[in-house]
Design a protein around this motif. Structure first.
Motif, PDB file in Angstrom:
ATOM      1  N   ARG A 241      -6.296   5.871   4.054  1.00 21.63           N
ATOM      2  CA  ARG A 241      -5.859   4.506   4.396  1.00 21.63           C
ATOM      3  C   ARG A 241      -5.883   4.363   5.909  1.00 21.63           C
ATOM      4  NH1 ARG A 241      -7.219   3.825   0.208  1.00 21.63           N
ATOM      5  NH2 ARG A 241      -6.277   2.812  -1.588  1.00 21.63           N
TER       6      ARG A 241
ATOM      7  N   VAL B 144      10.470   4.804 -10.656  1.00 21.82           N
ATOM      8  CA  VAL B 144       9.028   4.678 -10.928  1.00 21.82           C
ATOM      9  C   VAL B 144       8.555   5.834 -11.808  1.00 21.82           C
ATOM     10  CG1 VAL B 144       6.725   4.721  -9.888  1.00 21.82           C
ATOM     11  CG2 VAL B 144       8.559   3.387  -8.798  1.00 21.82           C
ATOM     12  N   GLU B 145       9.027   7.042 -11.477  1.00 26.62           N
ATOM     13  CA  GLU B 145       8.524   8.229 -12.187  1.00 26.62           C
ATOM     14  C   GLU B 145       9.031   8.335 -13.616  1.00 26.62           C
ATOM     15  OE1 GLU B 145       9.383  11.579  -9.686  1.00 26.62           O
ATOM     16  OE2 GLU B 145       7.641  11.202  -8.397  1.00 26.62           O
TER      17      GLU B 145
ATOM     18  N   SER C  58       0.847  -1.194   0.000  1.00 22.29           N
ATOM     19  CA  SER C  58       0.000   0.000   0.000  1.00 22.29           C
ATOM     20  C   SER C  58       0.884   1.247   0.000  1.00 22.29           C
ATOM     21  CB  SER C  58      -0.894  -0.011   1.245  1.00 22.29           C
ATOM     22  OG  SER C  58      -1.684   1.154   1.262  1.00 22.29           O
ATOM     23  N   SER C  59       0.515   2.207  -0.812  1.00 17.73           N
ATOM     24  CA  SER C  59       1.220   3.491  -0.963  1.00 17.73           C
ATOM     25  C   SER C  59       2.487   3.415  -1.816  1.00 17.73           C
ATOM     26  CB  SER C  59       1.569   4.143   0.388  1.00 17.73           C
ATOM     27  OG  SER C  59       0.394   4.541   1.035  1.00 17.73           O
ATOM     28  N   SER C  60       2.741   2.274  -2.442  1.00 13.76           N
ATOM     29  CA  SER C  60       3.920   2.201  -3.303  1.00 13.76           C
ATOM     30  C   SER C  60       3.685   2.916  -4.630  1.00 13.76           C
ATOM     31  CB  SER C  60       4.339   0.742  -3.548  1.00 13.76           C
ATOM     32  OG  SER C  60       3.277   0.006  -4.120  1.00 13.76           O
ATOM     33  N   GLY C  61       2.426   3.226  -4.936  1.00 13.81           N
ATOM     34  CA  GLY C  61       2.152   4.022  -6.136  1.00 13.81           C
ATOM     35  C   GLY C  61       1.575   3.235  -7.303  1.00 13.81           C
ATOM     36  N   LYS C  62       0.978   2.093  -7.021  1.00  8.60           N
ATOM     37  CA  LYS C  62       0.427   1.251  -8.099  1.00  8.60           C
ATOM     38  C   LYS C  62      -0.650   1.983  -8.899  1.00  8.60           C
ATOM     39  CE  LYS C  62      -0.883  -1.810  -5.097  1.00  8.60           C
ATOM     40  NZ  LYS C  62      -0.387  -1.137  -3.865  1.00  8.60           N
TER      41      LYS C  62
ATOM     42  N   ARG D 216      -0.929   6.463 -15.137  1.00  7.09           N
ATOM     43  CA  ARG D 216       0.045   7.122 -16.021  1.00  7.09           C
ATOM     44  C   ARG D 216       0.273   6.318 -17.301  1.00  7.09           C
ATOM     45  NH1 ARG D 216       4.941   7.729 -12.591  1.00  7.09           N
ATOM     46  NH2 ARG D 216       3.795   9.367 -11.538  1.00  7.09           N
TER      47      ARG D 216
ATOM     48  N   ARG E  81      -1.475  10.201   4.035  1.00  6.41           N
ATOM     49  CA  ARG E  81      -2.766   9.841   3.431  1.00  6.41           C
ATOM     50  C   ARG E  81      -3.861   9.777   4.488  1.00  6.41           C
ATOM     51  NH1 ARG E  81      -2.060   4.645  -0.360  1.00  6.41           N
ATOM     52  NH2 ARG E  81      -3.959   5.420  -1.348  1.00  6.41           N
TER      53      ARG E  81
ATOM     54  N   VAL F  42      11.780   6.059  -6.217  1.00  6.10           N
ATOM     55  CA  VAL F  42      10.754   6.979  -6.717  1.00  6.10           C
ATOM     56  C   VAL F  42      11.147   7.460  -8.106  1.00  6.10           C
ATOM     57  CG1 VAL F  42       9.646   9.223  -6.340  1.00  6.10           C
ATOM     58  CG2 VAL F  42      10.061   7.693  -4.401  1.00  6.10           C
TER      59      VAL F  42
ATOM     60  N   THR G  92      -1.271   5.165  -9.137  1.00  4.86           N
ATOM     61  CA  THR G  92      -0.710   6.317  -9.854  1.00  4.86           C
ATOM     62  C   THR G  92       0.023   5.842 -11.118  1.00  4.86           C
ATOM     63  OG1 THR G  92      -0.441   7.415  -7.719  1.00  4.86           O
ATOM     64  CG2 THR G  92       0.809   8.323  -9.588  1.00  4.86           C
TER      65      THR G  92
ATOM     66  N   ASP H   8      -9.295  -1.986  -5.021  1.00  2.00           N
ATOM     67  CA  ASP H   8     -10.023  -0.940  -4.280  1.00  2.00           C
ATOM     68  C   ASP H   8     -11.336  -0.619  -4.981  1.00  2.00           C
ATOM     69  OD1 ASP H   8      -8.101  -0.546  -2.345  1.00  2.00           O
ATOM     70  OD2 ASP H   8      -7.111   1.092  -3.420  1.00  2.00           O
TER      71      ASP H   8
HETATM   72  P1  GTP Z   1      -2.941   1.380  -2.281  1.00  2.00           P
HETATM   73  O1  GTP Z   1      -4.162   1.684  -3.088  1.00  2.00           O
HETATM   74  O2  GTP Z   1      -3.080   1.774  -0.824  1.00  2.00           O
HETATM   75  O3  GTP Z   1      -2.447  -0.034  -2.448  1.00  2.00           O
HETATM   76  O4  GTP Z   1      -1.760   2.357  -2.793  1.00  2.00           O
HETATM   77  P2  GTP Z   1      -1.079   2.413  -4.222  1.00  2.00           P
HETATM   78  O5  GTP Z   1       0.114   1.509  -4.274  1.00  2.00           O
HETATM   79  O6  GTP Z   1      -2.097   2.252  -5.313  1.00  2.00           O
HETATM   80  O7  GTP Z   1      -0.502   3.891  -4.224  1.00  2.00           O
HETATM   81  P3  GTP Z   1      -1.142   5.203  -4.889  1.00  2.00           P
HETATM   82  O8  GTP Z   1      -0.883   5.235  -6.359  1.00  2.00           O
HETATM   83  O9  GTP Z   1      -2.560   5.340  -4.427  1.00  2.00           O
HETATM   84  O10 GTP Z   1      -0.215   6.320  -4.249  1.00  2.00           O
HETATM   85  C1  GTP Z   1      -0.163   6.566  -2.842  1.00  2.00           C
HETATM   86  C2  GTP Z   1       0.360   7.970  -2.608  1.00  2.00           C
HETATM   87  O11 GTP Z   1       1.745   8.013  -2.990  1.00  2.00           O
HETATM   88  C3  GTP Z   1      -0.350   9.003  -3.470  1.00  2.00           C
HETATM   89  O12 GTP Z   1      -1.280   9.704  -2.693  1.00  2.00           O
HETATM   90  C4  GTP Z   1       0.748   9.933  -3.943  1.00  2.00           C
HETATM   91  O13 GTP Z   1       0.801  11.054  -3.086  1.00  2.00           O
HETATM   92  C5  GTP Z   1       2.028   9.170  -3.766  1.00  2.00           C
HETATM   93  N1  GTP Z   1       2.601   8.732  -5.045  1.00  2.00           N
HETATM   94  C6  GTP Z   1       2.196   7.674  -5.802  1.00  2.00           C
HETATM   95  N2  GTP Z   1       2.949   7.532  -6.894  1.00  2.00           N
HETATM   96  C7  GTP Z   1       3.872   8.518  -6.845  1.00  2.00           C
HETATM   97  C8  GTP Z   1       4.967   8.892  -7.688  1.00  2.00           C
HETATM   98  O14 GTP Z   1       5.260   8.279  -8.733  1.00  2.00           O
HETATM   99  N3  GTP Z   1       5.702   9.971  -7.278  1.00  2.00           N
HETATM  100  C9  GTP Z   1       5.434  10.640  -6.145  1.00  2.00           C
HETATM  101  N4  GTP Z   1       6.216  11.685  -5.857  1.00  2.00           N
HETATM  102  N5  GTP Z   1       4.420  10.329  -5.325  1.00  2.00           N
HETATM  103  C10 GTP Z   1       3.645   9.286  -5.670  1.00  2.00           C
END
Ligand code: GTP
Length: 171
Positions: free
Chosen positions: A124, A162-163, A18-22, A28, A121, A159, A24, A39
């Motif tokens: 969560r 990923v970006e 969770s919060s790893s950015g999946k 993209r 966040r 990060v 997002t 979710d």
């Molecule tokens: P869960 O739905 O909880 O499993 O999280 P997730 O892995 O889908 O992560 P999500 O994409 O929801 O991102 C979580 C938070 O991380 C976001 O609110 C963003 O603020 C931050 N975030 C996600 N991706 C990136 C990225 O590539 N760069 C940066 N700077 N922040 C990011």
């Protein structure tokens, strides 16, 4: 910079705690209908992304929709943590049943980044300890993903990685 040449006919598992950015990353690089998010399916079947006792209904619905897409030859991305082997096995089996390649894109970020994001966040409502448990499961899994049946495995560890990753589709 990581380049991901993605086979058109694939079931993509976005793997990460969770919060790893999946979500997002998925937004993209993939179309809205290509991404099946756990979710979203929890919300569809229960009214909220956080109803944990809706997991079974949510995942059976997600697998059902994934199967319907794969039988049409549509690239499908599963946005769920998938840090446990039994969750990934369902995805590999589903891909094999439809003759498409199971591929994994792993977001394996440092704990400090995950903790900072989780803290920030409001959506969560679980403790940060959950992140630690998920990360332990993930790290145990990493070396075995190819053996589990994933034909390609890309692991993004920062990060910046990923970006800046680019995803291209290959026939
Ligand atoms: P869960 O739905 O909880 O499993 O999280 P997730 O892995 O889908 O992560 P999500 O994409 O929801 O991102 C979580 C938070 O991380 C976001 O609110 C963003 O603020 C931050 N975030 C996600 N991706 C990136 C990225 O590539 N760069 C940066 N700077 N922040 C990011």
């Amino acid at each position: 910079m990581t380049q991901i040449p993605l086979p058109e006919l694939a079931l993509v598992a976005l793997i990460g705690v969770s919060s790893s950015g999946k979500t997002t990353f998925a937004a993209r690089h993939f179309g809205a209908y290509e991404v099946l998010s756990s979710d979203h399916f929890r919300a569809l079947v229960s009214g909220s992304e956080h109803t944990l006792d809706a997991n079974e209904a949510a995942f059976s619905s997600l697998y059902h929709v994934a199967a319907r897409r794969l039988e049409r030859g549509l690239l499908t991305v599963v946005d769920a943590t998938s840090v446990r082997a039994e969750d990934r096995r369902r995805l590999v089996d589903l891909a094999r049943a439809h003759d498409v390649l199971p591929v994994a894109i792993v977001l394996d970020l440092p704990r400090s980044v995950l903790d900072a994001r989780h803290e920030a966040r409001l959506d969560r409502p679980f403790s940060g300890a959950v992140i630690g448990r998920q990360q332990t499961d993930l790290r145990r899994s990493l070396r075995g993903l190819s053996r589990e049946g994933f034909r390609h495995v890309w692991t993004l560890r920062s990060v910046d990685d990923v970006e800046t990753t680019q995803v291209t589709r290959v026939p």
